[in-house]
Design an enzyme around this catalytic site. Structure first.
Site, PDB file in Angstrom:
ATOM      1  N   CYS A 141       4.742  -6.815  -2.939  1.00  0.00           N
ATOM      2  CA  CYS A 141       3.517  -7.628  -2.964  1.00  0.00           C
ATOM      3  C   CYS A 141       3.807  -9.093  -2.685  1.00  0.00           C
ATOM      4  O   CYS A 141       2.981  -9.792  -2.126  1.00  0.00           O
ATOM      5  CB  CYS A 141       2.811  -7.474  -4.295  1.00  0.00           C
ATOM      6  N   GLU A 157      -3.211  -7.813 -11.091  1.00  0.00           N
ATOM      7  CA  GLU A 157      -2.060  -8.241 -10.287  1.00  0.00           C
ATOM      8  C   GLU A 157      -2.288  -7.676  -8.893  1.00  0.00           C
ATOM      9  O   GLU A 157      -2.050  -6.491  -8.646  1.00  0.00           O
ATOM     10  CB  GLU A 157      -0.763  -7.689 -10.901  1.00  0.00           C
TER      11      GLU A 157
HETATM   12  P1  NAD Z   1      -3.932   0.764  -4.880  1.00  0.00           P
HETATM   13  O1  NAD Z   1      -4.896  -0.292  -5.291  1.00  0.00           O
HETATM   14  O2  NAD Z   1      -4.309   1.684  -3.800  1.00  0.00           O
HETATM   15  O3  NAD Z   1      -3.541   1.702  -6.132  1.00  0.00           O
HETATM   16  C1  NAD Z   1      -3.065   1.220  -7.356  1.00  0.00           C
HETATM   17  C2  NAD Z   1      -3.463   2.176  -8.465  1.00  0.00           C
HETATM   18  O4  NAD Z   1      -4.881   2.254  -8.519  1.00  0.00           O
HETATM   19  C3  NAD Z   1      -2.943   3.596  -8.319  1.00  0.00           C
HETATM   20  O5  NAD Z   1      -2.470   4.060  -9.574  1.00  0.00           O
HETATM   21  C4  NAD Z   1      -4.168   4.382  -7.890  1.00  0.00           C
HETATM   22  O6  NAD Z   1      -4.190   5.688  -8.434  1.00  0.00           O
HETATM   23  C5  NAD Z   1      -5.309   3.594  -8.480  1.00  0.00           C
HETATM   24  N1  NAD Z   1      -6.528   3.659  -7.647  1.00  0.00           N
HETATM   25  C6  NAD Z   1      -6.586   3.765  -6.292  1.00  0.00           C
HETATM   26  N2  NAD Z   1      -7.871   3.804  -5.879  1.00  0.00           N
HETATM   27  C7  NAD Z   1      -8.626   3.714  -7.007  1.00  0.00           C
HETATM   28  C8  NAD Z   1     -10.034   3.709  -7.237  1.00  0.00           C
HETATM   29  N3  NAD Z   1     -10.910   3.798  -6.237  1.00  0.00           N
HETATM   30  N4  NAD Z   1     -10.466   3.595  -8.512  1.00  0.00           N
HETATM   31  C9  NAD Z   1      -9.590   3.492  -9.526  1.00  0.00           C
HETATM   32  N5  NAD Z   1      -8.264   3.517  -9.369  1.00  0.00           N
HETATM   33  C10 NAD Z   1      -7.772   3.633  -8.126  1.00  0.00           C
HETATM   34  O7  NAD Z   1      -2.596  -0.038  -4.553  1.00  0.00           O
HETATM   35  P2  NAD Z   1      -1.234   0.545  -3.996  1.00  0.00           P
HETATM   36  O8  NAD Z   1      -1.459   0.990  -2.595  1.00  0.00           O
HETATM   37  O9  NAD Z   1      -0.644   1.498  -4.970  1.00  0.00           O
HETATM   38  O10 NAD Z   1      -0.325  -0.758  -3.999  1.00  0.00           O
HETATM   39  C11 NAD Z   1      -0.297  -1.664  -2.957  1.00  0.00           C
HETATM   40  C12 NAD Z   1      -1.091  -2.915  -3.270  1.00  0.00           C
HETATM   41  O11 NAD Z   1      -0.724  -3.396  -4.547  1.00  0.00           O
HETATM   42  C13 NAD Z   1      -0.802  -4.044  -2.317  1.00  0.00           C
HETATM   43  O12 NAD Z   1      -2.005  -4.700  -2.018  1.00  0.00           O
HETATM   44  C14 NAD Z   1       0.103  -4.963  -3.112  1.00  0.00           C
HETATM   45  O13 NAD Z   1       0.075  -6.294  -2.729  1.00  0.00           O
HETATM   46  C15 NAD Z   1      -0.417  -4.781  -4.480  1.00  0.00           C
HETATM   47  N6  NAD Z   1       0.633  -5.069  -5.443  1.00  0.00           N
HETATM   48  C16 NAD Z   1       0.527  -6.161  -6.227  1.00  0.00           C
HETATM   49  C17 NAD Z   1       1.533  -6.470  -7.114  1.00  0.00           C
HETATM   50  C18 NAD Z   1       1.475  -7.659  -8.011  1.00  0.00           C
HETATM   51  O14 NAD Z   1       2.303  -7.708  -8.919  1.00  0.00           O
HETATM   52  N7  NAD Z   1       0.590  -8.586  -7.823  1.00  0.00           N
HETATM   53  C19 NAD Z   1       2.641  -5.647  -7.192  1.00  0.00           C
HETATM   54  C20 NAD Z   1       2.709  -4.543  -6.365  1.00  0.00           C
HETATM   55  C21 NAD Z   1       1.698  -4.256  -5.495  1.00  0.00           C
END
Ligand code: NAD
Length: 456
Positions: free
Chosen positions: A244, A210
């Site tokens: 998002c 997602e």
């Molecule tokens: P992110 O990708 O930075 O982090 C999400 C999760 O991934 C966190 O739990 C984090 O600990 C983990 N993570 C971060 N870097 C990682 C790595 N290198 N390896 C493994 N795991 C890692 O995202 P965010 O900043 O928490 O959220 C914002 C983003 O999420 C935006 O792009 C938004 O559009 C998207 N989002 C999508 C939805 C959806 O339903 N499609 C919903 C909410 C947010």
């Protein structure tokens, strides 16, 4: 302390025992989850306030309430969803019956983001439980208060060999991704989504991703401008734009642009007051890093409205930017904040090409009363999901599976979609032994001729 490998092994052992599969077990777990959420509702609201300055209204309507409604919906329909589905069989399969069994995968890993730190962690968990899986849940490190309440609420309600929340930094996510789990459900950014998919490929683990991207919002001249303005202001500035599926940017029809922008500023004032950064109910930006990234965009194009910031509070006022194009820095990536750039168009073709030239969006919104414009946009553009004459609202219908397409994601969930996501569809043919149609065997006289009659 138990290692991640040991935890996965323990969960797999429970899964293999078959206990998690019965309807009674699943419904009891969902009820337990609901009770625990209700018991910790005040702590959750306080944690969301502390992490993001979310108001009680937003916390309930977009996090706690949504999750409780999802549990209620799942409990109501689960018995029906779980039943093996009888399907048709072709004439070549005379005597047999086809079934689809919904089978749980096993141990699911759920990785959640910070923007709706409760809802986006628990909504997938509901699907995992409903489908009969065990689960490991990793909340975001950027919203530590909510993460702590989540861990307490879930780890108190369930034994670790069934469901476990593991808190921690990115390294925890990275370590968990190395484990050989049976399903990975990731919500977060596109770059991390790619990392998750790469890790999953090592064990060929199925994934739901997602992700995000720039979701367009088109305002056509034949729109109800007042209502469009109100619904756009609501969808964009809820959670301070850290949604998002928030409209990322607007495409506004040139003839109504001036009038529409007036309506939009009125709507913002009505929803958040004249001084939103002083409004105690306006959500703040999650971190200094995110605040600093967002404020660099404030000088893009012309500042039409807003622009006020308060770094101590990590607050940015709802802001409208005009006179810019796709080259502007604010138009390069998902904004994820309360800044709304406005592009202008004169013909619908410009809009269609503008969207088609960029990655497929997670959501798309169109405001127009014109049926033919609606159909042209819906038939021409690919996007995860969206609304005509509204923003964000499609997310909350359990009858509409929610997910992206292309770089905005893979797979979908909510309602039955969540149950399906966490289930493997096992196709089974139950064959009769009362007779045996001879044509498939190579030693039958005129077998080929007969087969050709059926298979053409
Ligand atoms: P992110 O990708 O930075 O982090 C999400 C999760 O991934 C966190 O739990 C984090 O600990 C983990 N993570 C971060 N870097 C990682 C790595 N290198 N390896 C493994 N795991 C890692 O995202 P965010 O900043 O928490 O959220 C914002 C983003 O999420 C935006 O792009 C938004 O559009 C998207 N989002 C999508 C939805 C959806 O339903 N499609 C919903 C909410 C947010």
């Amino acid at each position: 302390m138990i290692t991640y490998s040991e935890l996965v092994q323990k969960q797999r052992a429970l899964f293999r025992s078959g206990q998690t599969r019965s309807l009674a077990f699943r419904t009891q777990a969902l009820r337990k989850l609901r009770e625990s959420i209700r018991r910790h509702e005040r702590d959750l609201t306080a944690a969301l306030k502390q992490d993001l300055n979310k108001s009680e209204f937003e916390s309930y309507s977009t996090e706690i309430g949504v999750v409780l409604a999802e549990i209620g919906f799942t409990l109501k329909h689960l018995r029906k969803w779980m039943k093996p589905r009888k399907v048709k069989t072709p004439i070549t399969h005379l005597g047999s019956t086809g079934y689809i069994y919904q089978e749980p995968y096993g141990v699911a890993l759920i990785i959640a983001p910070w923007n709706y730190p409760f809802q986006l962690a628990v909504a997938p968990l509901i699907g995992a439980i409903a489908a009969g899986n065990c689960a490991i849940l990793k909340p975001s490190e950027l919203t530590p208060c909510t993460s702590a309440v989540l861990a307490k609420l879930i780890n108190e309600a369930f034994p670790e060999d069934y469901i476990r929340v593991i808190e921690g930094e990115v390294e925890v996510s990275q370590a968990l991704l190395k484990e050989d789990v049976d399903y990975i459900f990731f919500t977060g950014s596109v770059p991390v989504g790619k990392i998750v998919m790469e890790q999953a490929s090592k064990n060929l683990t199925p994934v739901t991703l997602e992700l995000g991207g720039k979701s367009p919002c088109i305002v056509h001249e034949e729109a109800n401008l007042k209502l469009a303005a109100k619904r756009i202001a609501w969808g964009k500035f809820m959670n301070a734009g850290q949604t998002c599926i928030a409209p990322d940017y607007l495409y506004v029809h040139q003839p109504i642009k001036a009038l529409f922008l007036e309506e939009l500023t009125k709507a913002i004032k009505e929803l958040y007051g004249a001084q939103p950064i002083q409004n105690p109910n306006f959500t703040h930006i999650v971190s200094e890093r995110h605040f600093d990234r967002l404020t660099t965009f404030l000088s893009n194009g012309d500042l039409y409205y807003g622009g006020e910031t308060d770094r101590d509070q990590l607050a940015i006022a709802p802001t409208i930017l005009t006179n810019l194009d796709w080259q502007a820095p604010v138009m390069q990536d998902e904004i994820f904040g309360p800044i709304l750039p406005v592009l202008e168009f004169t013909s619908l073709t410009e809009v269609l090409n503008g969207v088609l030239d960029h990655p497929k969006p997670l959501s798309l919104y169109l405001f127009s009363e014109n049926q033919s414009v609606q159909e042209t946009v819906l038939q021409t553009l690919s996007f995860g999901g969206g609304c005509v004459n509204d923003t964000v609202y499609h997310f909350a219908s359990p009858y509409l599976p929610f997910g992206g397409v292309g770089s905005s994601g893979i797979g979908a969930y909510h309602g039955k979609g969540s149950f399906d996501t966490f289930s493997h569809e096992k196709s089974v043919l139950k064959q009769t032994t009362r007779f045996d149609l001879p044509y498939r065997y190579p030693n039958v006289k005129n077998g080929l001729k007969k087969i050709k009659r059926f298979l053409k």
